[in-house]
Scaffold this active site. Structure first.
Site, PDB file in Angstrom:
ATOM      1  N   LYS A 118      10.276  -9.116 -11.064  1.00  0.00           N
ATOM      2  CA  LYS A 118       9.787  -9.992  -9.996  1.00  0.00           C
ATOM      3  C   LYS A 118       9.978 -11.476 -10.347  1.00  0.00           C
ATOM      4  CE  LYS A 118       6.346  -6.666  -8.248  1.00  0.00           C
ATOM      5  NZ  LYS A 118       6.520  -6.590  -6.778  1.00  0.00           N
ATOM      6  N   LYS A 147       1.718 -11.274  -6.623  1.00  0.00           N
ATOM      7  CA  LYS A 147       2.220  -9.905  -6.706  1.00  0.00           C
ATOM      8  C   LYS A 147       1.989  -9.436  -8.137  1.00  0.00           C
ATOM      9  CE  LYS A 147       6.308 -11.501  -5.377  1.00  0.00           C
ATOM     10  NZ  LYS A 147       6.702 -10.524  -4.362  1.00  0.00           N
ATOM     11  N   ARG A 148       2.214  -8.139  -8.403  1.00  0.00           N
ATOM     12  CA  ARG A 148       2.071  -7.696  -9.782  1.00  0.00           C
ATOM     13  C   ARG A 148       3.009  -8.473 -10.697  1.00  0.00           C
ATOM     14  NH1 ARG A 148      -1.224  -3.218 -11.104  1.00  0.00           N
ATOM     15  NH2 ARG A 148      -0.524  -3.657 -13.218  1.00  0.00           N
ATOM     16  N   HIS A 173      10.200   5.141  -3.945  1.00  0.00           N
ATOM     17  CA  HIS A 173       9.754   3.742  -3.949  1.00  0.00           C
ATOM     18  C   HIS A 173      10.469   2.851  -4.939  1.00  0.00           C
ATOM     19  CE1 HIS A 173       6.226   3.550  -1.257  1.00  0.00           C
ATOM     20  NE2 HIS A 173       6.183   4.857  -1.469  1.00  0.00           N
ATOM     21  N   LYS A 198       3.803 -10.218   4.778  1.00  0.00           N
ATOM     22  CA  LYS A 198       2.494 -10.824   5.080  1.00  0.00           C
ATOM     23  C   LYS A 198       2.632 -12.337   5.213  1.00  0.00           C
ATOM     24  CE  LYS A 198       0.474  -7.345   1.996  1.00  0.00           C
ATOM     25  NZ  LYS A 198       0.034  -7.164   0.595  1.00  0.00           N
ATOM     26  N   THR A 201       6.218  -5.916   0.334  1.00  0.00           N
ATOM     27  CA  THR A 201       5.438  -6.024   1.565  1.00  0.00           C
ATOM     28  C   THR A 201       4.701  -7.355   1.600  1.00  0.00           C
ATOM     29  OG1 THR A 201       3.672  -4.788   0.465  1.00  0.00           O
ATOM     30  CG2 THR A 201       5.081  -3.560   1.997  1.00  0.00           C
TER      31      THR A 201
END
Ligand SMILES: *Cc1c(COP(=O)(O)O)cnc(C)c1O
Length: 813
Positions: A549, A543-544, A355, A655, A651
């Site tokens: 990110k 998101k986290r 992952h 969405k 992911t």
């Protein structure tokens, strides 16, 4: 399922009566919820029992998805949807004076995961049952899920998530299926049985008790099982005198130590912490899961040497990779198979998904810790490694450096990713780009040795939860436009493309988005007292929280926009509301500081009348699955802005796309495939590419100071971080400032800043042309079907597991 409204109403009243001895007008909302949940579970049980019987009697190949995390969220709504009775129940309950939507809000999220990895496991369960793949989940029944986040004075505060407080209507405790898991002690070799065997002695036993949750397929009689294990002290058979010499205090300590195993989910996303308890958790559920699988396999009467023909086991990231050694232990020590035969079975049973390539996420257990906790398992890993290194020596004679670098045990640590690769027949990445990076860079050594094992399986999301359940209005509009075949075959969403310039569909899509935005704004007004302009662009990054990110890039851009507006209050920009939602790991200092920065900027901007409400910044507290279902359907813009090469797939990106948002993205993870699918005119791509980031990193990065000195916009916002102009002490954001300048911007935030500004200007321009914008929205929905996890699971099933897709489960008498 077959049910009519009147029968449902009478079933429901009876259930409420039988469970709580209450009638509708006196029952609390909680009881009304539990009665409905209990009734739904009753409706499911017959198919559940039948599915299990079929599996037991047919020898049908089954897959078990082993995962430390299942980020499930709520189940009432999705179970009603999959049973095809949501509409009927809604109407029946309305007639009884009950609002189904309100009851759904009563359910606590099952937040047994951190982020994308855990949510993927939950989407996979839904897809397996819905397309007919015999497949189950295996994990831990954490007493406390991922912490609940509160924002106090702009800071994150963590509160324990006791999600089981009110009980849980879906789980069934299977006391009779408990197994024993053994820790510590020592191993004695003996020939007593005429065969070299190993006796595990003086261990600490733990009782693993399973709780089963039904996983209901969509419009199918298949009901699979999510089995979550809870740790309990053994209360009999175990002789306290050998372990604690009958000492009462020690017995109490034993109880506490055992119960701690399934107490909490570790709140770290993409970060490895080598804690003993974490290793205990991993072995605990892996051993319990494998013991119960082998036990039920043997009960079905099939021969042990065909185990892999009837069983596939999937290792979700390295967390369960000790399964390789545990299955070897069971086959060699208990089933008394030869090493060679056991190894053949094990490698043909196991498959592993990687992952991440982030080095801080790679699991490396210290040998001394590992061998004390799991002495027999350590011996088995040593033997696996010895044989693997011998194979490497034959292939690479004399190249000891290379062999050592690939050794599972080296430098006093055990590399769990290497164990998973060596012990599996399949190693997959989670997006095309990610898989290429694994093959050509991170795991190139292993790719050279085992090219046939490596393959790609791009992640997906269940369109049932993320479109049909989360966005019923859009679902209805789609049904009206292209019929309902897309529900069973999401690729048929592609038919929407024929309507991309259809004015009436465009208007419909726009008005649905507007209604969703209005509904969400009203909810926020009620909850936070914030006024939001539903005509503004809803720009969402949820998101986290993690440096890679790049929530920091987003908030720096907002600071830049605000500076421009302060200079020119008449600046012509489309009003925008920026939403953030993100939990930071409690020990991740920089991430927590970023939350404080977002809230500080929000506070400043939201209270500044001089910019005429053109900008708003909202930090959504406690981002979770149920919140995601609310915010994603009202997003105009989806922020997917990770440093290229760092996000394995993502992911959340899918969405948003499926709900018609326009994505601002770097070419990272599955964003690349989203661009390929929707076309580059319908997504806004910016920034460095993965190969550019990788080659910069080879030569020590770039010079952040150059950008700071040459780009006045960047200089200004960076100075504002530390000069007190945000209205907090000048040290407050020191670490963020340092990470960007002193430590030379590891995540290329400043390097990508100019490109990001231009991308956001492009969004502003596009939004001013509603026809063009709506066409883009339709194109995104139309091309999102390939990201349904049904497609992903079909590929896993065909290429990796060798399971079948059953049209329905044959009924067993
Ligand atoms: C989908 C999802 C994620 C993953 O989001 P990414 O943007 O892919 O990191 C994390 N948390 C929740 C609650 C989700 O639903």
């Amino acid at each position: 399922m077959k049910l009519n409204k009147e029968k449902f109403k009478s079933d429901y009243k009876r259930k409420l009566m039988n469970t709580f001895a209450e009638e509708i007008d006196t029952a609390s909302k909680l009881h009304k919820y539990f009665a409905l949940g209990g009734l739904v579970r009753d409706y499911v049980t017959e198919n559940w029992v039948n599915t299990n019987k079929y599996y037991m009697e047919s020898g049908e190949k089954q897959v078990y998805y082993f995962s430390m995390e299942f980020l499930i969220g709520r189940l009432l709504g999705s179970n009603l949807l999959n049973l095809g009775i949501r509409e009927l129940c809604y109407e029946g309950l309305t007639e009884l004076g009950i609002d189904l939507n309100e009851l759904e809000e009563v359910e606590n999220d099952a937040g047994l995961g951190n982020g994308g990895l855990g949510r993927l496991a939950a989407c996979f369960l839904d897809s397996m049952a819905s397309i007919g793949v015999p497949g189950h989940g295996c994990g831990i029944r954490y007493k406390y899920g991922l912490f609940e986040q509160k924002i106090v004075d702009g800071y994150q505060v963590e509160i324990p998530d006791y999600w089981l407080r009110d009980g849980n209507v879906w789980q069934i405790k299977k006391e009779n299926k408990a197994v024993e898991v053994r820790f510590g002690g020592n191993v004695r070799a003996t020939y007593e049985t005429g065969r070299l065997s190993f006796i595990h002695e003086n261990y600490e036993p733990v009782r693993a008790v399973p709780y089963d949750t039904p996983v209901v397929g969509y419009d199918k009689n298949m009901v699979n099982t999510l089995r979550l294990w809870s740790a309990e002290p053994v209360d009999y058979e175990f002789d306290f005198s050998t372990f604690s010499r009958g000492d009462y205090l020690k017995a109490a300590a034993y109880r506490t130590s055992v119960e701690s195993i399934s107490q909490v989910l570790y709140p770290d996303d993409s970060n490895f912490e080598g804690r003993l308890l974490r290793l205990k958790q991993q072995y605990f559920f892996v051993s319990a899961g494998l013991q119960s699988i082998v036990r039920s396999y043997k009960k079905s009467g099939l021969p042990m040497n065909e185990f892999h023909k009837h069983t596939a086991i999937h290792i979700n990231d390295t967390h369960p990779s000790v399964a390789v050694a545990e299955l070897m232990r069971i086959l060699v020590d208990i089933e008394e198979l030869s090493w060679e035969e056991a190894w053949h079975i094990t490698t043909n049973t196991m498959a592993y998904t990687n992952h991440t390539i982030l080095s801080e996420a790679l699991e490396k257990w210290p040998v001394d810790m590992f061998m004390k906790l799991l002495p027999r398992i350590y011996m088995i890993i040593e033997e696996i490694n010895k044989r693997f290194c011998e194979e490497l020596s034959r292939r690479y004679p004399g190249q000891n450096g290379k062999i050592n670098s690939m050794s599972i045990i080296n430098d006093g640590v055990i590399k769990m990713a290497y164990l998973a690769i060596v012990g599996s027949h399949s190693v997959n990445g989670v997006a095309k780009l990610h898989t290429e990076i694994l093959k050509n860079q991170e795991l190139n050594n292993f790719y050279q040795v085992f090219p046939e094992k490596f393959n790609n399986k791009t992640n997906g999301i269940t369109h049932r939860r993320w479109l049909m359940k989360a966005n019923p209005k859009l679902t209805e509009a789609l049904n009206h436009t292209i019929g309902t075949n897309w529900i069973k075959n999401p690729n048929e969403l592609g038919k929407l493309e024929n309507f991309k310039t259809d004015k009436s569909l465009q208007r419909k899509i726009a008005s649905i988005k507007k209604e969703n935005k209005l509904q969400f704004s009203n909810m926020l007004k009620a909850k936070y007292g914030i006024d939001i302009d539903p005509n503004s662009i809803f720009d969402v990054q949820v998101k986290r929280l993690h440096a890679y990110k790049r929530q920091v890039l987003n908030i720096l851009h907002i600071m830049y926009l605000y500076n421009k507006l302060k200079e020119n209050p008449n600046l012509d920009i489309v009003p925008r509301t920026f939403f953030f939602g993100a939990k930071a790991s409690p020990s991740y200092h920089l991430a927590k500081q970023t939350i404080k920065l977002i809230n500080t900027v929000a506070n400043k901007i939201n209270n500044d009348q001089s910019i005429n409400g053109k900008l708003k910044v909202i930090f959504l507290e406690n981002y979770s699955v149920s919140l995601a279902e609310k915010v994603i359907p009202c997003a105009d813009v989806s922020e997917q802005i990770s440093t290229a090469s760092k996000e394995a797939s993502g992911t959340g990106n899918m969405k948003f796309m499926m709900n018609g948002a326009i994505t601002v993205a770097t070419l990272d993870g599955a964003n690349v495939e989203m661009k390929d699918s929707v076309g580059e005119d319908n997504i806004v791509i910016f920034g460095l590419k993965a190969n550019e980031v990788i080659s910069y990193n080879k030569y020590g990065g770039y010079s952040a100071f150059d950008i700071y000195n040459n780009d006045m916009r960047v200089k200004r916002i960076l100075d504002q971080l530390v000069d007190g102009s945000l209205g907090v002490s000048s040290g407050e954001f020191k670490n963020i400032h340092e990470s960007l300048l002193m430590f030379n911007d590891e995540y290329f935030v400043l390097k990508d800043f100019d490109a990001y500004v231009k991308a956001q200007e492009k969004i502003d321009t596009l939004y001013r042309d509603p026809a063009k914008w709506n066409e883009m929205c339709i194109m995104n929905i139309a091309h999102s079907g390939i990201f349904s996890s049904d497609n992903t699971i079909r590929e896993y099933s065909k290429d990796i597991w060798g399971t079948r897709e059953l049209k329905s489960v044959p009924v067993i008498d």
